[in-house]
Design a protein around this motif. Structure first.
Motif, PDB file in Angstrom:
ATOM      1  N   THR A 178      30.262  39.871  33.812  1.00 24.98           N
ATOM      2  CA  THR A 178      31.684  40.036  34.134  1.00 24.98           C
ATOM      3  C   THR A 178      32.450  40.299  32.841  1.00 24.98           C
ATOM      4  OG1 THR A 178      32.272  37.699  33.868  1.00 24.98           O
ATOM      5  CG2 THR A 178      31.416  38.387  36.025  1.00 24.98           C
ATOM      6  N   GLY A 179      33.628  40.900  32.976  1.00 23.20           N
ATOM      7  CA  GLY A 179      34.433  41.170  31.785  1.00 23.20           C
ATOM      8  C   GLY A 179      33.662  41.924  30.733  1.00 23.20           C
ATOM      9  N   ASP A 246      28.994  35.135  32.919  1.00 23.51           N
ATOM     10  CA  ASP A 246      30.404  35.190  33.292  1.00 23.51           C
ATOM     11  C   ASP A 246      31.278  34.752  32.129  1.00 23.51           C
ATOM     12  OD1 ASP A 246      32.808  35.167  34.632  1.00 23.51           O
ATOM     13  OD2 ASP A 246      32.369  33.381  35.823  1.00 23.51           O
ATOM     14  N   VAL A 248      34.789  35.411  32.382  1.00 24.66           N
ATOM     15  CA  VAL A 248      36.170  35.435  32.850  1.00 24.66           C
ATOM     16  C   VAL A 248      36.508  34.316  33.816  1.00 24.66           C
ATOM     17  CG1 VAL A 248      36.390  37.922  32.482  1.00 24.66           C
ATOM     18  CG2 VAL A 248      35.672  37.078  34.717  1.00 24.66           C
ATOM     19  N   VAL A 272      39.400  33.144  31.571  1.00 26.01           N
ATOM     20  CA  VAL A 272      40.661  33.876  31.459  1.00 26.01           C
ATOM     21  C   VAL A 272      41.216  34.272  32.821  1.00 26.01           C
ATOM     22  CG1 VAL A 272      40.199  34.729  29.144  1.00 26.01           C
ATOM     23  CG2 VAL A 272      39.445  36.069  31.117  1.00 26.01           C
ATOM     24  N   ALA A 273      40.360  34.385  33.838  1.00 20.14           N
ATOM     25  CA  ALA A 273      40.832  34.744  35.185  1.00 20.14           C
ATOM     26  C   ALA A 273      41.194  33.518  36.003  1.00 20.14           C
ATOM     27  CB  ALA A 273      39.769  35.562  35.912  1.00 20.14           C
TER      28      ALA A 273
END
Length: 347
Positions: A178-179, A246, A248, A272-273
Motif C-alpha cells: 500500500t502507499g 502496509d 498507510v 497516515v490513512a
C-alpha cells in the motif's frame, strides 16, 4: 556550523536556520561525521508538528517516543565522511565515506528494537556535522551510490527492510504494497522485487509506470470501489496474497484482509490513512493469519541493507535535492506528495 534547528513543535516557522550553531564534539566511542547529504522523511515533519500523540492522549504534542528536548537538530538519514574520532576511538575510520544507522537500540543484541532515533532523541543530520556512535557506521568506500542515494536509505529503506524481514517475505511470494509511491512504499517495491517476490503495488494511476519500472509486477488504483478492487486484485494475484506490506493503515486492513492466503501475513508500519480501525477478527484467526507491527529496523536488518548499498543492488530514486538553506522548501515539496522518490538535503 550551519544547522537547521527545531526550537519547538509547530509549523515551518519553528525550524530555524543558523550559521553559528556550535559544532558537536565526539565523545568516547563516538565519531564526528561531516554530512554530505541527508534526506527528508515523514518522521521529520511529524516530529516538528508533534503529531505522534501520547498513550491515552492521542492529541498531545510529542515525538514518536514521547516528549522531546529542544533545541533539536533533526534528520535521521545521514551520509558523509568521518572527520574526527573521540578519545580512544577507532582512528581507522577517519576519512572514510560512511552511511549512518540512525537507530538507538534497546540493548546490544542484533535483534534489539529501536527505542530512539537520530534527529529525534539525539541531534541528527540537518547540519554540517553530527556526532554519532562509532558502532553505527557502515563503510561505503566501495559503494557506487551517490551521497544523495546513500542518504535516502536509512529510515525509508531501513523501515521497509524491517517490514520484509519481520513478515518473512520470500522469493516467489506475492506481496501487496500500500502507499507504494511514497518513500517507504517505493523502498518496499524495490527491496521485495530484489529478493524475488512478486509485487502488486497500490497507488494512484498516474504513478503506475514509475512503480513498474521500480519492480512492481502489477499496479492497482487506490481510488476504486470495493467490487472493482476485488476484481482487479483477483486478476493481478489469482492465487491470493502471501503478504501485505502496509504503510498507510486506515480502511485497507478491512478491505484487503480477505485476500490473504491461509497463513498469510499483514505487516504494518504506518497509519497516515487513519490510526483507529475496525476489522473482522474471524478473518484473522480462522485462516491462521499474522498481523505484525513493525517500527524501523534492527542492527541485522540495517546491516543487510548496507550490504545492498555497497553492491548497488538497490538504487533509491531521488526526486529532488535542496541545499540546507532551502529546508523549508524541501519539507513543503515533501508534503505535497506529487513526486516519486526521496527529497534530499545537500550540504
Amino acid at each position: 556550523m550551519r544547522a537547521a534547528v527545531l526550537r519547538r513543535h509547530g509549523g515551518l516557522e519553528a525550524l530555524e536556520l543558523r550559521d553559528d550553531w556550535p559544532q558537536p564534539e565526539p565523545g568516547p566511542g563516538q565519531v564526528l561525521v561531516r554530512v554530505a547529504a541527508a534526506a527528508v522523511n515523514n518522521t521529520d515533519v511529524w516530529t516538528r508538528e508533534g503529531a505522534y500523540g501520547l498513550p491515552r492522549h492521542p492529541e498531545a504534542k510529542a515525538g514518536w517516543r514521547g516528549s522531546l528536548d529542544f533545541p533539536l537538530i533533526q534528520g535521521g538519514d545521514i551520509a558523509g565522511s568521518v572527520s574526527e574520532v573521540g578519545a580512544g576511538g577507532p582512528t581507522e575510520w577517519v576519512g572514510r565515506r560512511v552511511l549512518v544507522d540512525p537507530a538507538i537500540y534497546a540493548d546490544e543484541s542484533e535483534d534489539a528494537p529501536p527505542v530512539g532515533l537520530l534527529g529525534s532523541e539525539r541531534d541528527g543530520g540537518f547540519a554540517e556535522y553530527v556526532a554519532v556512535d562509532a558502532d553505527r557506521l557502515h563503510d561505503m568506500s566501495t559503494s557506487p551510490l551517490s551521497d544523495q542515494e546513500l542518504a535516502a536509505l536509512p529510515i525509508a529503506y531501513g523501515t521497509a527492510m524491517g517490514m520484509l524481514e519481520r513478515a518473512d517475505i520470500l522469493r516467489d511470494e506475492t506481496v501487496l504494497v500500500t502507499g507504494a509511491s511514497g518513500g517507504v512504499g517505493l523502498a518496499l517495491v524495490q527491496l521485495a522485487a530484489a529478493r524475488g517476490a512478486r509485487v502488486v503495488a497500490l497507488t494512484s494511476g498516474s504513478k503506475a509506470t514509475a512503480l513498474e519500472e521500480a519492480g512492481a509486477s502489477a499496479t492497482l488504483p487506490r481510488d476504486t470501489d470495493q467490487a472493482d478492487l476485488e476484481g482487479q486484485l483477483a486478476a493481478a494475484a489469482p492465487g491470493g496474497l502471501d503478504a501485505v506490506a502496509d504503510v498507510v493503515g486506515g480502511p485497507w486492513l478491512e478491505r484487503l484482509l480477505p485476500a490473504l492466503r491461509e497463513k498469510g501475513r499483514w505487516v504494518v508500519a504506518g497509519a497516515v490513512a487513519g490510526p483507529v480501525i475496525t476489522f473482522d477478527l474471524r478473518r484473522l484467526y480462522l485462516h491462521n493469519l499474522r498481523l505484525i507491527g513493525s517500527s524501523m529496523h534492527t542492527r541485522a536488518h540495517f546491516a543487510a541493507l548496507a550490504d545492498l548499498a555497497r553492491t548497488g543492488t538497490v538504487r533509491p530514486h531521488i526526486a529532488a535535492g535542496f541545499p540546507l538553506s532551502d529546508i523549508h522548501a524541501a519539507q513543503r515539496t515533501f508534503r505535497d506528495g506529487t513526486r516519486i522518490g526521496k527529497i534530499t538535503i545537500i550540504l
